[in-house]
Design a protein around this motif. Structure first.
Motif, PDB file in Angstrom:
ATOM      1  N   LEU A   1       0.824  -1.217   0.000  1.00  0.00           N
ATOM      2  CA  LEU A   1       0.000   0.000   0.000  1.00  0.00           C
ATOM      3  C   LEU A   1       0.852   1.258   0.000  1.00  0.00           C
ATOM      4  O   LEU A   1       0.494   2.260  -0.623  1.00  0.00           O
ATOM      5  N   PHE A   2       1.977   1.205   0.694  1.00  0.00           N
ATOM      6  CA  PHE A   2       2.845   2.378   0.802  1.00  0.00           C
ATOM      7  C   PHE A   2       4.046   2.300  -0.140  1.00  0.00           C
ATOM      8  O   PHE A   2       4.995   3.060   0.002  1.00  0.00           O
ATOM      9  N   HIS A   3       3.981   1.351  -1.078  1.00  0.00           N
ATOM     10  CA  HIS A   3       4.978   1.213  -2.145  1.00  0.00           C
ATOM     11  C   HIS A   3       6.384   0.885  -1.663  1.00  0.00           C
ATOM     12  O   HIS A   3       7.353   1.176  -2.347  1.00  0.00           O
ATOM     13  N   SER A   4       6.492   0.286  -0.486  1.00  0.00           N
ATOM     14  CA  SER A   4       7.811  -0.148  -0.034  1.00  0.00           C
ATOM     15  C   SER A   4       8.032  -1.635  -0.342  1.00  0.00           C
ATOM     16  O   SER A   4       9.137  -2.133  -0.189  1.00  0.00           O
ATOM     17  N   ARG A   5       6.975  -2.307  -0.781  1.00  0.00           N
ATOM     18  CA  ARG A   5       7.054  -3.708  -1.212  1.00  0.00           C
ATOM     19  C   ARG A   5       6.207  -3.866  -2.465  1.00  0.00           C
ATOM     20  O   ARG A   5       5.254  -3.122  -2.678  1.00  0.00           O
TER      21      ARG A   5
END
Length: 59
Positions: free
Chosen positions: A35-39
């Motif tokens: 969701l937070f674009h870290s994965r």
């Protein structure tokens, strides 16, 4: 139907069986990360499927 990381996270938080193990935690972290674009979403998908199989949510 789970279509994205937001759906997966909602399912994990609201509809998951009471037993919540390491696979559950990994899936939750992976969905939050997507969701937070870290994965990547594919990592979240694989983690969710692994947790769901272990918890007998998917057969």
């Amino acid at each position: 139907m789970i279509e994205n990381a937001a759906d997966g996270l909602e399912f994990l938080e609201r509809r998951w069986p009471p037993e919540r193990d390491k696979q559950y935690q990994a899936a939750k972290q992976a969905c939050e990360g997507a969701l937070f674009h870290s994965r990547s979403s594919s990592v979240a998908r694989e983690a969710f499927i692994a947790a769901a199989i272990e918890a007998y949510v998917l057969a």
